[in-house]
Design a protein around this motif. Structure first.
Motif, PDB file in Angstrom:
ATOM      1  N   PHE A 146    -141.096 109.776  51.985  1.00 36.90           N
ATOM      2  CA  PHE A 146    -141.017 110.662  50.825  1.00 36.90           C
ATOM      3  C   PHE A 146    -139.581 111.115  50.607  1.00 36.90           C
ATOM      4  N   CYS A 147    -139.206 111.262  49.348  1.00 39.09           N
ATOM      5  CA  CYS A 147    -137.972 111.980  49.051  1.00 39.09           C
ATOM      6  C   CYS A 147    -138.360 113.335  48.459  1.00 39.09           C
ATOM      7  N   THR A 148    -137.532 114.325  48.755  1.00 35.86           N
ATOM      8  CA  THR A 148    -137.873 115.697  48.389  1.00 35.86           C
ATOM      9  C   THR A 148    -136.633 116.454  47.912  1.00 35.86           C
ATOM     10  N   ARG A 149    -136.880 117.581  47.284  1.00 36.71           N
ATOM     11  CA  ARG A 149    -135.821 118.499  46.898  1.00 36.71           C
ATOM     12  C   ARG A 149    -136.190 119.900  47.356  1.00 36.71           C
ATOM     13  N   ARG A 150    -135.203 120.627  47.841  1.00 32.91           N
ATOM     14  CA  ARG A 150    -135.404 122.056  48.086  1.00 32.91           C
ATOM     15  C   ARG A 150    -134.125 122.805  47.717  1.00 32.91           C
ATOM     16  N   GLU A 151    -134.269 124.076  47.527  1.00 29.98           N
ATOM     17  CA  GLU A 151    -133.106 124.936  47.333  1.00 29.98           C
ATOM     18  C   GLU A 151    -132.450 125.163  48.691  1.00 29.98           C
ATOM     19  N   VAL A 206    -140.976  95.213  55.805  1.00 30.56           N
ATOM     20  CA  VAL A 206    -139.755  94.717  56.445  1.00 30.56           C
ATOM     21  C   VAL A 206    -140.128  94.167  57.818  1.00 30.56           C
ATOM     22  N   LYS A 207    -139.253  93.339  58.361  1.00 30.02           N
ATOM     23  CA  LYS A 207    -139.507  92.756  59.668  1.00 30.02           C
ATOM     24  C   LYS A 207    -138.758  93.542  60.742  1.00 30.02           C
ATOM     25  N   THR A 208    -139.278  93.473  61.946  1.00 31.20           N
ATOM     26  CA  THR A 208    -138.611  94.117  63.078  1.00 31.20           C
ATOM     27  C   THR A 208    -137.163  93.673  63.159  1.00 31.20           C
ATOM     28  N   SER A 209    -136.306  94.640  63.411  1.00 29.34           N
ATOM     29  CA  SER A 209    -134.848  94.505  63.564  1.00 29.34           C
ATOM     30  C   SER A 209    -134.106  94.500  62.233  1.00 29.34           C
ATOM     31  N   GLN A 210    -134.827  94.359  61.123  1.00 28.50           N
ATOM     32  CA  GLN A 210    -134.173  94.398  59.818  1.00 28.50           C
ATOM     33  C   GLN A 210    -133.830  95.843  59.441  1.00 28.50           C
ATOM     34  N   SER A 211    -133.094  95.970  58.376  1.00 29.35           N
ATOM     35  CA  SER A 211    -132.755  97.287  57.840  1.00 29.35           C
ATOM     36  C   SER A 211    -133.617  97.591  56.625  1.00 29.35           C
ATOM     37  N   LEU A 212    -133.886  98.881  56.460  1.00 27.90           N
ATOM     38  CA  LEU A 212    -134.656  99.369  55.316  1.00 27.90           C
ATOM     39  C   LEU A 212    -133.719 100.110  54.377  1.00 27.90           C
ATOM     40  N   SER A 213    -133.882  99.869  53.090  1.00 23.43           N
ATOM     41  CA  SER A 213    -133.140 100.629  52.091  1.00 23.43           C
ATOM     42  C   SER A 213    -134.133 101.170  51.071  1.00 23.43           C
ATOM     43  N   LEU A 214    -134.187 102.487  50.951  1.00 25.00           N
ATOM     44  CA  LEU A 214    -135.057 103.156  49.982  1.00 25.00           C
ATOM     45  C   LEU A 214    -134.204 103.979  49.027  1.00 25.00           C
ATOM     46  N   THR A 215    -134.602 103.965  47.778  1.00 24.04           N
ATOM     47  CA  THR A 215    -133.890 104.732  46.760  1.00 24.04           C
ATOM     48  C   THR A 215    -134.820 105.768  46.161  1.00 24.04           C
ATOM     49  N   CYS A 216    -134.283 106.949  45.933  1.00 26.29           N
ATOM     50  CA  CYS A 216    -135.015 108.012  45.251  1.00 26.29           C
ATOM     51  C   CYS A 216    -134.336 108.266  43.909  1.00 26.29           C
ATOM     52  N   ASN A 243    -127.945 109.199  39.285  1.00 28.86           N
ATOM     53  CA  ASN A 243    -128.805 110.312  39.706  1.00 28.86           C
ATOM     54  C   ASN A 243    -129.825 109.844  40.751  1.00 28.86           C
ATOM     55  N   GLN A 244    -129.329 109.121  41.742  1.00 31.40           N
ATOM     56  CA  GLN A 244    -130.172 108.563  42.801  1.00 31.40           C
ATOM     57  C   GLN A 244    -129.554 108.843  44.161  1.00 31.40           C
ATOM     58  N   PHE A 245    -130.402 108.894  45.173  1.00 29.29           N
ATOM     59  CA  PHE A 245    -129.893 108.905  46.538  1.00 29.29           C
ATOM     60  C   PHE A 245    -130.695 107.910  47.363  1.00 29.29           C
ATOM     61  N   THR A 246    -130.063 107.424  48.410  1.00 32.35           N
ATOM     62  CA  THR A 246    -130.577 106.277  49.127  1.00 32.35           C
ATOM     63  C   THR A 246    -130.610 106.534  50.626  1.00 32.35           C
ATOM     64  N   LEU A 247    -131.649 106.026  51.255  1.00 35.88           N
ATOM     65  CA  LEU A 247    -131.779 106.048  52.716  1.00 35.88           C
ATOM     66  C   LEU A 247    -131.655 104.632  53.223  1.00 35.88           C
ATOM     67  N   GLN A 248    -130.790 104.445  54.202  1.00 33.16           N
ATOM     68  CA  GLN A 248    -130.756 103.189  54.938  1.00 33.16           C
ATOM     69  C   GLN A 248    -131.126 103.468  56.387  1.00 33.16           C
ATOM     70  N   LEU A 266    -139.222 113.134  41.233  1.00 34.39           N
ATOM     71  CA  LEU A 266    -138.612 112.187  42.163  1.00 34.39           C
ATOM     72  C   LEU A 266    -139.510 110.958  42.308  1.00 34.39           C
ATOM     73  N   GLU A 267    -138.895 109.809  42.427  1.00 34.43           N
ATOM     74  CA  GLU A 267    -139.641 108.575  42.589  1.00 34.43           C
ATOM     75  C   GLU A 267    -138.943 107.669  43.581  1.00 34.43           C
ATOM     76  N   GLU A 268    -139.651 107.296  44.638  1.00 30.18           N
ATOM     77  CA  GLU A 268    -139.106 106.403  45.660  1.00 30.18           C
ATOM     78  C   GLU A 268    -139.314 104.941  45.251  1.00 30.18           C
ATOM     79  N   SER A 269    -138.395 104.108  45.665  1.00 33.99           N
ATOM     80  CA  SER A 269    -138.543 102.666  45.462  1.00 33.99           C
ATOM     81  C   SER A 269    -137.907 101.948  46.632  1.00 33.99           C
TER      82      SER A 269
END
Length: 119
Positions: free
Chosen positions: A95-100, A11-21, A77-82, A3-6
């Motif tokens: 961090f992005c992670t995987r578990r069973e 970011v500035k206060t009040s802005q939104s964050l977008s991370l991709t794994c 084959n990616q997932f994203t956090l906003q 897994l690799e985050e990007s």
């Protein structure tokens, strides 16, 4: 599975964050896979933000439910956090992670990406 985050490191206060794994070595839709976002703020322990199930169902921590969204792109084959309405308290390593699905432990972690929120 690797897994690799990007995403943006700042970011500035009040802005939104977008991370991709980006996931390699296995399919994001593999049966019983649960893909999570976890963060660690300075001086604090690990904090679970939320997850997306191999069926596409999402789960969120009550602490983030009102301002977070997790989605995926199965073709990439990616997932994203906003995470919306960022504040300096959101400064952390994400961090992005995987578990069973039936396992309490995380079998794979990304290297983590530092996100700093400026005031």
């Amino acid at each position: 599975v690797l897994l690799e985050e990007s995403g943006p490191g700042l970011v500035k206060t009040s802005q939104s964050l977008s991370l991709t794994c980006s996931v390699s070595g296995g399919s994001i839709t593999a049966t019983d896979s649960v893909w999570s976002w976890i963060r660690q703020s300075p001086g604090k322990g690990l904090e679970w933000v939320g997850a997306i199930h191999f069926t596409g169902i999402t789960y969120y921590s009550p602490s983030f439910k009102n301002r977070s969204s997790i989605s995926w792109d199965t073709s990439m084959n990616q997932f994203t956090l906003q995470l919306r309405s960022m504040t300096p308290e959101d400064t952390a390593v994400y961090f992005c992670t995987r578990r069973e699905r039936l396992s309490p432990g995380y079998e794979a972690w990304g290297q983590g990406t530092q996100v700093t929120v400026s005031s």
